[in-house]
Write an enzyme that holds these catalytic residues in place. Structure first.
Site, PDB file in Angstrom:
ATOM      1  N   GLY A 140      65.583  17.815-112.873  1.00  0.00           N
ATOM      2  CA  GLY A 140      64.464  18.699-113.146  1.00  0.00           C
ATOM      3  C   GLY A 140      64.469  19.853-112.154  1.00  0.00           C
ATOM      4  O   GLY A 140      65.508  20.236-111.621  1.00  0.00           O
ATOM      5  N   ILE A 142      63.411  20.053-109.036  1.00  0.00           N
ATOM      6  CA  ILE A 142      63.887  19.692-107.696  1.00  0.00           C
ATOM      7  C   ILE A 142      65.356  19.311-107.736  1.00  0.00           C
ATOM      8  O   ILE A 142      66.142  19.713-106.868  1.00  0.00           O
ATOM      9  CB  ILE A 142      63.019  18.566-107.119  1.00  0.00           C
ATOM     10  CG1 ILE A 142      61.604  19.096-106.839  1.00  0.00           C
ATOM     11  CG2 ILE A 142      63.631  17.999-105.838  1.00  0.00           C
ATOM     12  CD1 ILE A 142      60.603  18.023-106.468  1.00  0.00           C
ATOM     13  N   ARG A 219      60.216   9.072-105.208  1.00  0.00           N
ATOM     14  CA  ARG A 219      59.168   8.073-105.030  1.00  0.00           C
ATOM     15  C   ARG A 219      59.804   6.776-104.556  1.00  0.00           C
ATOM     16  O   ARG A 219      60.885   6.387-105.009  1.00  0.00           O
ATOM     17  CB  ARG A 219      58.435   7.821-106.348  1.00  0.00           C
ATOM     18  CG  ARG A 219      57.453   8.915-106.740  1.00  0.00           C
ATOM     19  CD  ARG A 219      56.189   8.826-105.894  1.00  0.00           C
ATOM     20  NE  ARG A 219      55.161   9.736-106.381  1.00  0.00           N
ATOM     21  CZ  ARG A 219      54.897  10.921-105.860  1.00  0.00           C
ATOM     22  NH1 ARG A 219      55.613  11.341-104.822  1.00  0.00           N
ATOM     23  NH2 ARG A 219      53.926  11.677-106.334  1.00  0.00           N
ATOM     24  N   ASP A 243      62.717   9.311 -97.531  1.00  0.00           N
ATOM     25  CA  ASP A 243      61.479  10.015 -97.210  1.00  0.00           C
ATOM     26  C   ASP A 243      60.281   9.323 -97.843  1.00  0.00           C
ATOM     27  O   ASP A 243      59.148   9.669 -97.541  1.00  0.00           O
ATOM     28  CB  ASP A 243      61.555  11.465 -97.703  1.00  0.00           C
ATOM     29  CG  ASP A 243      60.349  12.286 -97.305  1.00  0.00           C
ATOM     30  OD1 ASP A 243      59.953  12.226 -96.118  1.00  0.00           O
ATOM     31  OD2 ASP A 243      59.773  12.986 -98.172  1.00  0.00           O
ATOM     32  N   GLU A 248      53.721   2.812 -98.929  1.00  0.00           N
ATOM     33  CA  GLU A 248      53.408   3.756 -97.851  1.00  0.00           C
ATOM     34  C   GLU A 248      51.980   3.562 -97.358  1.00  0.00           C
ATOM     35  O   GLU A 248      51.085   3.288 -98.157  1.00  0.00           O
ATOM     36  CB  GLU A 248      53.602   5.189 -98.357  1.00  0.00           C
ATOM     37  CG  GLU A 248      55.045   5.485 -98.719  1.00  0.00           C
ATOM     38  CD  GLU A 248      55.248   6.869 -99.314  1.00  0.00           C
ATOM     39  OE1 GLU A 248      54.254   7.616 -99.426  1.00  0.00           O
ATOM     40  OE2 GLU A 248      56.386   7.190 -99.673  1.00  0.00           O
ATOM     41  N   HIS A 266      57.418  10.760 -95.683  1.00  0.00           N
ATOM     42  CA  HIS A 266      57.024  11.432 -96.927  1.00  0.00           C
ATOM     43  C   HIS A 266      56.622  12.881 -96.643  1.00  0.00           C
ATOM     44  O   HIS A 266      55.513  13.325 -96.956  1.00  0.00           O
ATOM     45  CB  HIS A 266      55.870  10.685 -97.606  1.00  0.00           C
ATOM     46  CG  HIS A 266      55.765  10.989 -99.078  1.00  0.00           C
ATOM     47  ND1 HIS A 266      55.274  10.094 -99.986  1.00  0.00           N
ATOM     48  CD2 HIS A 266      56.092  12.089 -99.796  1.00  0.00           C
ATOM     49  CE1 HIS A 266      55.292  10.620-101.199  1.00  0.00           C
ATOM     50  NE2 HIS A 266      55.787  11.846-101.097  1.00  0.00           N
ATOM     51  N   GLY A 268      58.365  15.670 -97.779  1.00  0.00           N
ATOM     52  CA  GLY A 268      59.094  16.595 -98.641  1.00  0.00           C
ATOM     53  C   GLY A 268      58.432  17.954 -98.777  1.00  0.00           C
ATOM     54  O   GLY A 268      59.094  18.990 -98.714  1.00  0.00           O
TER      55      GLY A 268
END
Length: 300
Positions: A140, A142, A219, A243, A248, A266, A268
């Site tokens: 996609g 990213i 994710r 990441d 979490e 996390h 990003g």
């Protein structure tokens, strides 16, 4: 004078965004009243059908994130609740981080930093990054951005997506197991949700092999974390850069103890510029909703 609408703030947003919301809404950080018209949340915030039913006047859920897998979108649609997210504005930062994690992992940059800070110097040789085959799961926005950044130094770019894309110069693999088997570096850039839950399992890790590494900027739910830990401990794969995590902010001690693993919290999209842009887009979607105008970035 009309009273500002009630908004349930379910995520820690930057002060600039909170100030913009406070100028428009009555903010509730817990126990929102039934009159609540809007929710502002993060990408992993869980909002299920029961949560929506407790807020009978809810009209919009504005996710300050590209992902919205915590939101039951089917339940929202059934109740006439609109859902928005913040795509595009964080693409560059997440792609930049993916490349940084690849370099940090393969060149053992984080390990070297700890070594020097501890007074050491000599360390084992790391591995060359240029010329490696980089497989991207999810092409996609990213995924495309990661591929563009990796292409100048990669030996080959491969990808797996919902379908083969005719307009890209990269090699298509029909599923993630085939992608892992053909790649030296497997990068996860696909959305979370039931369709991808634990898709990186023991079989995929075995296909990646003892010389392969895993990089996850999507994710934590995509990875079977116990299977990943087992593969790392047994030398089934060479390393991982993560990441995101399954639970979490809790990161398994086994991962934290491994030198062949790079861990980040996390982050990003965690730059000042992008978090501000994400917040502005979130507020713009809320403004559009309450003005009766088309939403800027509605989710499908």
């Amino acid at each position: 004078m009309a009273q500002n609408p009630d908004l349930y703030l379910m995520a820690p947003l930057i002060p600039h965004t909170v100030a913009a919301l406070e100028s428009r809404f009555r903010i509730h950080r817990s126990d929102p009243p039934p009159s609540t018209r809007a929710i502002a949340c993060g990408g992993t915030t869980v909002i299920d059908a029961a949560s929506m039913d407790r807020l009978p006047n809810l009209g919009i859920i504005a996710c300050c994130a590209v992902g919205y897998d915590g939101v039951d979108t089917a339940a929202a649609a059934a109740r006439g609740i609109r859902v928005t997210n913040t795509p595009d504005v964080l693409t560059d930062d997440v792609a930049d981080l993916a490349i940084g994690l690849i370099l940090a992992l393969e060149r053992r940059i984080a390990f070297a930093d700890r070594l020097v800070r501890g007074g050491g110097w000599a360390m084992p040789l790391s591995r060359k990054v240029s010329g490696r085959r980089i497989g991207i799961f999810g092409l996609g926005r990213i995924g495309h951005a990661i591929a563009r950044r990796a292409a100048p130094f990669a030996g080959e770019i491969l990808y797996t997506a919902r379908s083969e894309k005719a307009d890209v110069p990269y090699r298509y693999c029909p599923d993630i197991t085939a992608l892992a088997a053909a790649s030296d570096i497997l990068v996860l850039a696909a959305p979370g949700g039931d369709a991808t839950r634990a898709i990186v399992d023991a079989n995929v890790l075995a296909a990646l092999g003892a010389d392969g590494v895993l990089v996850n900027v999507s994710r934590g739910s995509l990875v079977d974390e116990p299977a990943l830990i087992a593969a790392l401990e047994a030398g089934g794969i060479a390393g991982a850069a993560l990441d995101v995590f399954a639970d979490e902010p809790h990161v398994p001690e086994a991962l934290r103890a491994m030198d062949q693993v790079v861990l980040t919290p996390h982050l990003g999209s965690a730059t000042q510029d992008t978090r501000r842009a994400m917040g502005e887009l979130t507020v713009a979607n809320l403004d559009a909703f309450f003005a009766g105008k088309p939403l800027l970035t509605p989710v499908p």
